[in-house]
Design a protein around this motif. Sequence first.
Motif, PDB file in Angstrom:
ATOM      1  N   ALA A 547      -4.694  55.563  -6.470  1.00  0.00           N
ATOM      2  CA  ALA A 547      -3.829  56.364  -7.323  1.00  0.00           C
ATOM      3  C   ALA A 547      -4.598  57.548  -7.897  1.00  0.00           C
ATOM      4  CB  ALA A 547      -3.252  55.505  -8.446  1.00  0.00           C
ATOM      5  N   SER A 548      -3.860  58.612  -8.201  1.00  0.00           N
ATOM      6  CA  SER A 548      -4.482  59.794  -8.790  1.00  0.00           C
ATOM      7  C   SER A 548      -3.541  60.400  -9.823  1.00  0.00           C
ATOM      8  CB  SER A 548      -4.800  60.839  -7.707  1.00  0.00           C
ATOM      9  OG  SER A 548      -3.611  61.274  -7.065  1.00  0.00           O
ATOM     10  N   ASN A 549      -4.105  61.269 -10.674  1.00  0.00           N
ATOM     11  CA  ASN A 549      -3.330  62.008 -11.666  1.00  0.00           C
ATOM     12  C   ASN A 549      -2.439  61.097 -12.507  1.00  0.00           C
ATOM     13  OD1 ASN A 549      -4.381  64.505 -10.784  1.00  0.00           O
ATOM     14  ND2 ASN A 549      -2.878  64.585  -9.125  1.00  0.00           N
ATOM     15  N   LEU A 550      -3.089  60.148 -13.187  1.00  0.00           N
ATOM     16  CA  LEU A 550      -2.372  59.261 -14.097  1.00  0.00           C
ATOM     17  C   LEU A 550      -2.087  60.010 -15.395  1.00  0.00           C
ATOM     18  CD1 LEU A 550      -1.335  56.454 -14.994  1.00  0.00           C
ATOM     19  CD2 LEU A 550      -3.695  55.927 -15.666  1.00  0.00           C
ATOM     20  N   ASN A 551      -0.824  60.046 -15.795  1.00  0.00           N
ATOM     21  CA  ASN A 551      -0.430  60.735 -17.013  1.00  0.00           C
ATOM     22  C   ASN A 551       0.402  59.814 -17.891  1.00  0.00           C
ATOM     23  OD1 ASN A 551      -1.081  63.845 -16.874  1.00  0.00           O
ATOM     24  ND2 ASN A 551      -0.468  63.227 -14.795  1.00  0.00           N
ATOM     25  N   PHE A 552       0.095  59.795 -19.183  1.00  0.00           N
ATOM     26  CA  PHE A 552       0.903  59.102 -20.173  1.00  0.00           C
ATOM     27  C   PHE A 552       1.567  60.154 -21.046  1.00  0.00           C
ATOM     28  CE2 PHE A 552      -2.494  56.116 -19.106  1.00  0.00           C
ATOM     29  CZ  PHE A 552      -1.779  54.951 -18.872  1.00  0.00           C
ATOM     30  N   LEU A 553       2.888  60.009 -21.250  1.00  0.00           N
ATOM     31  CA  LEU A 553       3.636  60.984 -22.034  1.00  0.00           C
ATOM     32  C   LEU A 553       4.541  60.258 -23.012  1.00  0.00           C
ATOM     33  CD1 LEU A 553       3.979  61.832 -18.700  1.00  0.00           C
ATOM     34  CD2 LEU A 553       4.445  64.010 -19.812  1.00  0.00           C
ATOM     35  N   SER A 554       4.657  60.797 -24.227  1.00  0.00           N
ATOM     36  CA  SER A 554       5.701  60.363 -25.157  1.00  0.00           C
ATOM     37  C   SER A 554       6.472  61.600 -25.586  1.00  0.00           C
ATOM     38  CB  SER A 554       5.086  59.642 -26.361  1.00  0.00           C
ATOM     39  OG  SER A 554       4.282  60.512 -27.129  1.00  0.00           O
ATOM     40  N   TYR A 555       7.763  61.437 -25.812  1.00  0.00           N
ATOM     41  CA  TYR A 555       8.592  62.595 -26.131  1.00  0.00           C
ATOM     42  C   TYR A 555       9.922  62.147 -26.719  1.00  0.00           C
ATOM     43  CZ  TYR A 555      10.211  61.391 -21.399  1.00  0.00           C
ATOM     44  OH  TYR A 555      10.659  60.719 -20.284  1.00  0.00           O
ATOM     45  N   SER A 556      10.665  63.104 -27.254  1.00  0.00           N
ATOM     46  CA  SER A 556      12.000  62.955 -27.844  1.00  0.00           C
ATOM     47  C   SER A 556      11.958  62.130 -29.116  1.00  0.00           C
ATOM     48  CB  SER A 556      12.998  62.365 -26.845  1.00  0.00           C
ATOM     49  OG  SER A 556      12.743  61.004 -26.596  1.00  0.00           O
ATOM     50  N   GLY A 557      13.118  61.987 -29.744  1.00  0.00           N
ATOM     51  CA  GLY A 557      13.220  61.198 -30.954  1.00  0.00           C
ATOM     52  C   GLY A 557      12.755  61.936 -32.199  1.00  0.00           C
ATOM     53  N   SER A 558      12.568  61.185 -33.270  1.00  0.00           N
ATOM     54  CA  SER A 558      12.160  61.751 -34.552  1.00  0.00           C
ATOM     55  C   SER A 558      10.934  61.018 -35.077  1.00  0.00           C
ATOM     56  CB  SER A 558      13.305  61.634 -35.562  1.00  0.00           C
ATOM     57  OG  SER A 558      13.646  60.275 -35.785  1.00  0.00           O
ATOM     58  N   GLY A 559      10.268  61.623 -36.069  1.00  0.00           N
ATOM     59  CA  GLY A 559       9.098  61.004 -36.654  1.00  0.00           C
ATOM     60  C   GLY A 559       7.807  61.553 -36.078  1.00  0.00           C
ATOM     61  N   ASP A 560       6.758  60.732 -36.106  1.00  0.00           N
ATOM     62  CA  ASP A 560       5.442  61.187 -35.664  1.00  0.00           C
ATOM     63  C   ASP A 560       4.651  59.988 -35.134  1.00  0.00           C
ATOM     64  OD1 ASP A 560       3.069  62.470 -35.185  1.00  0.00           O
ATOM     65  OD2 ASP A 560       2.675  63.006 -37.281  1.00  0.00           O
ATOM     66  N   VAL A 561       4.184  60.088 -33.879  1.00  0.00           N
ATOM     67  CA  VAL A 561       3.351  59.035 -33.304  1.00  0.00           C
ATOM     68  C   VAL A 561       2.068  59.637 -32.752  1.00  0.00           C
ATOM     69  CG1 VAL A 561       5.324  57.569 -32.674  1.00  0.00           C
ATOM     70  CG2 VAL A 561       4.398  59.200 -31.000  1.00  0.00           C
ATOM     71  N   SER A 562       1.042  58.825 -32.680  1.00  0.00           N
ATOM     72  CA  SER A 562      -0.167  59.140 -31.933  1.00  0.00           C
ATOM     73  C   SER A 562      -0.236  58.217 -30.733  1.00  0.00           C
ATOM     74  CB  SER A 562      -1.419  58.953 -32.798  1.00  0.00           C
ATOM     75  OG  SER A 562      -1.457  59.900 -33.836  1.00  0.00           O
ATOM     76  N   ARG A 588       0.437  63.615 -24.864  1.00  0.00           N
ATOM     77  CA  ARG A 588       0.133  63.562 -23.438  1.00  0.00           C
ATOM     78  C   ARG A 588      -1.343  63.271 -23.232  1.00  0.00           C
ATOM     79  NH1 ARG A 588      -2.070  66.521 -19.419  1.00  0.00           N
ATOM     80  NH2 ARG A 588      -1.196  66.275 -17.312  1.00  0.00           N
ATOM     81  N   ILE A 589      -1.618  62.329 -22.320  1.00  0.00           N
ATOM     82  CA  ILE A 589      -2.986  62.018 -21.900  1.00  0.00           C
ATOM     83  C   ILE A 589      -3.024  62.036 -20.379  1.00  0.00           C
ATOM     84  CG2 ILE A 589      -4.744  60.206 -21.767  1.00  0.00           C
ATOM     85  CD1 ILE A 589      -3.917  59.360 -24.587  1.00  0.00           C
ATOM     86  N   GLY A 590      -3.925  62.805 -19.790  1.00  0.00           N
ATOM     87  CA  GLY A 590      -4.046  62.900 -18.343  1.00  0.00           C
ATOM     88  C   GLY A 590      -5.388  62.380 -17.860  1.00  0.00           C
ATOM     89  N   ILE A 591      -5.367  61.588 -16.783  1.00  0.00           N
ATOM     90  CA  ILE A 591      -6.590  61.031 -16.188  1.00  0.00           C
ATOM     91  C   ILE A 591      -6.550  61.361 -14.708  1.00  0.00           C
ATOM     92  CG2 ILE A 591      -7.979  58.954 -15.874  1.00  0.00           C
ATOM     93  CD1 ILE A 591      -6.346  57.680 -18.168  1.00  0.00           C
ATOM     94  N   ALA A 592      -7.380  62.301 -14.265  1.00  0.00           N
ATOM     95  CA  ALA A 592      -7.293  62.807 -12.890  1.00  0.00           C
ATOM     96  C   ALA A 592      -7.629  61.740 -11.860  1.00  0.00           C
ATOM     97  CB  ALA A 592      -8.217  64.012 -12.731  1.00  0.00           C
ATOM     98  N   ALA A 593      -8.663  60.948 -12.127  1.00  0.00           N
ATOM     99  CA  ALA A 593      -9.103  59.926 -11.164  1.00  0.00           C
ATOM    100  C   ALA A 593      -9.131  58.563 -11.855  1.00  0.00           C
ATOM    101  CB  ALA A 593     -10.463  60.270 -10.587  1.00  0.00           C
ATOM    102  N   PRO A 594      -7.987  57.935 -12.035  1.00  0.00           N
ATOM    103  CA  PRO A 594      -7.951  56.661 -12.759  1.00  0.00           C
ATOM    104  C   PRO A 594      -8.638  55.540 -11.988  1.00  0.00           C
ATOM    105  CG  PRO A 594      -5.832  57.082 -11.735  1.00  0.00           C
ATOM    106  CD  PRO A 594      -6.655  58.329 -11.549  1.00  0.00           C
ATOM    107  N   LYS A 595      -9.116  54.540 -12.706  1.00  0.00           N
ATOM    108  CA  LYS A 595      -9.694  53.352 -12.102  1.00  0.00           C
ATOM    109  C   LYS A 595      -8.589  52.432 -11.609  1.00  0.00           C
ATOM    110  CE  LYS A 595     -13.534  53.475 -15.421  1.00  0.00           C
ATOM    111  NZ  LYS A 595     -14.205  52.721 -16.520  1.00  0.00           N
ATOM    112  N   THR A 596      -8.921  51.552 -10.688  1.00  0.00           N
ATOM    113  CA  THR A 596      -7.988  50.536 -10.221  1.00  0.00           C
ATOM    114  C   THR A 596      -7.988  49.373 -11.217  1.00  0.00           C
ATOM    115  OG1 THR A 596      -8.395  51.103  -7.914  1.00  0.00           O
ATOM    116  CG2 THR A 596      -7.408  48.946  -8.358  1.00  0.00           C
ATOM    117  N   GLY A 597      -6.847  49.071 -11.778  1.00  0.00           N
ATOM    118  CA  GLY A 597      -6.770  47.993 -12.752  1.00  0.00           C
ATOM    119  C   GLY A 597      -5.721  48.284 -13.799  1.00  0.00           C
TER     120      GLY A 597
END
Length: 619
Positions: A547-562, A588-597
């Motif tokens: 796998a490559s280019n692993l991205n985590f995204l959060s969006y929409s709604g109200s309030g504030d998260v980290s 948003r967090i991007g990991i170009a070359a993620p590990k297997t696991g």
Amino acid sequence: MTSSSTRITSCLLAAAIAMSISPLAFAGNPHAPLRAVAAAGTSGDQASVDRFIVRYRPGTLQASDSQRAVGAVRAALQQSGLVGASSAASVRHVRKTASGADVVKLSRPLDRVASAALMRRLAADPAVAHVEPDLRAFHTGNEILRAPTPAALPTATPDDEYYASHQWHLHHPTGGMGAPAAWNQATGEGVVVAVLDTGVVAHDDLDGSVLEGYDFITDAFVSRRDSDERVPGAHDYGDWNDDPTQCDVTPSSFHGTHVSGTVAEQTGNGLGMAGVAHDAKVLPIRVLGRCGGYTSDIADAIVWASGGSVDGVPANENPAEVVNLSLGGNRACEANSEYQLAIDQAIANGTTVVAAAGNYNVDMSQFSPASCAGVIAVGATRITGGKANYSNFGDGVDLSAPGGGGQVDGNPNGYVWQNINDSATSPEEGQQNYGGMAGTSMAAPHVAGVVALVQGIATTPLTPAAIETLLKDTAREFPVSIPSSTPLGVGILDAAAAVAGVVPPCEGDDCEPPIEATPIVNRSPVGGLMGDEGEALLFSIDVPAGASNLNFLSYSGSGDVSMLVSFNAEPMPDAADFRSTRPGNNERIGIAAPKTGTYYVKLLGVKKFERVTLEARHN
């Protein structure tokens, strides 16, 4: 007894040979003459297509109304010039798939050019998220030789009569997969292995290992049943075809019975042969019949096998830890295809998916479902440990297992041996028997069986990604050189090493408790998330090898998260591999070359938050 004349056995993905010997329980002469027949692999390259899988975007009228879904296809036919504007094109809604797509059937098949034109038109519709043909896999075969009578068979341990003389694939020091040493520690007890295939027939050496299963075929012609409905049970009615207008003329293969025998044929009972995980249970799911099986049926069966929900089918009371797919066709697996979405859901449910790499001696990147992300793709080797000449290859092959070299290695060393029925048509016309077949179809269930051995002794079930890593890390080197132009994965399956590689459970006060997280699936948003200030929501995703280019995204709604992310550990505010702390909910967090696991992602409420969506994506 063997039948009076030689026959052709056609086995889906059994690339070369099928041989049968008289059933040991009934034959007066247990060493009656052997016979051999050839069988080619499947093909997804159909000349014409009359069924399509159309997935409409959420919120569109077509997604919630089957008549509108059919109307959109009918309109696309007219806009493509495939029917006249005044013609009432006949389009029938077949059903919804587990992924929410619509299966539609046309009144007449379209050739390659016309079907491509229709799919282009549908893909241009803003309401359509994905469209693909609902392909069937086909198989053909021809007789190649009649083998001589074998010599007297020696006594062996286990005491199954043909184990020592015929089942080299389990115990041979060069070409085998190290089963005997593994059996000292594990036999697969308590594990369910789903075999998606032609179903099974009664056999004294297999019956005690088989659960009831289900028949997922939705076409009466294919199933040989009297309706298009799915029904309990997985009886193999025979997959022979005598109508050349439908597909190639072929006899029955009883392929699913043979594959199931590799996984869990009863062992140590003095009868016939042995199975890899002989104390596991096989959950047979019938997806292949006359002229193959539809993609939409196979994908739904993958979901159901793993414990997922499929409309119209009762909940699976025996979810499988591993699914074996000794099937496929010539089509690359796309990110949003029906196969990929089904496999994603199975993996999210904790089920390992094993698939045959295919039998065309070409790069497997154009073969599905083996080329889908997250699958353990298996190539085939001979008794020499070298590549079987038919086996697909390529960077997508994870590892190899015994599949048999066919005629080049002779009888019995060219074939993988297990139970079959010896009829050329319906099982009622034949009787239980034992047979040798060769193909990546035969290699895959060796791997599925070892997954069962491993899960059977693991205190906490291993994730699919962890299983893949274990099998690849413990595979042994090929004993002969594999050309760099035809890679077959990291090596040959080693059952004993895989079982030995299961980490013993941690004991004592210093042990960390298991991480409890909600699994998420690649490219499947999770919406409606909410929490108070300081509250944390923890999720996990298994990332497959390659796998490559692993991205985590959060969006929409109200309030504030980290957002916090860590590999193989729960991320904490003061200890995380990655973090995103923008104001609001757009993280948003991007990991170009993620590990297997396994990656863990935590949403932490900086303020009270509502209706937030989380998504993970990787290529």
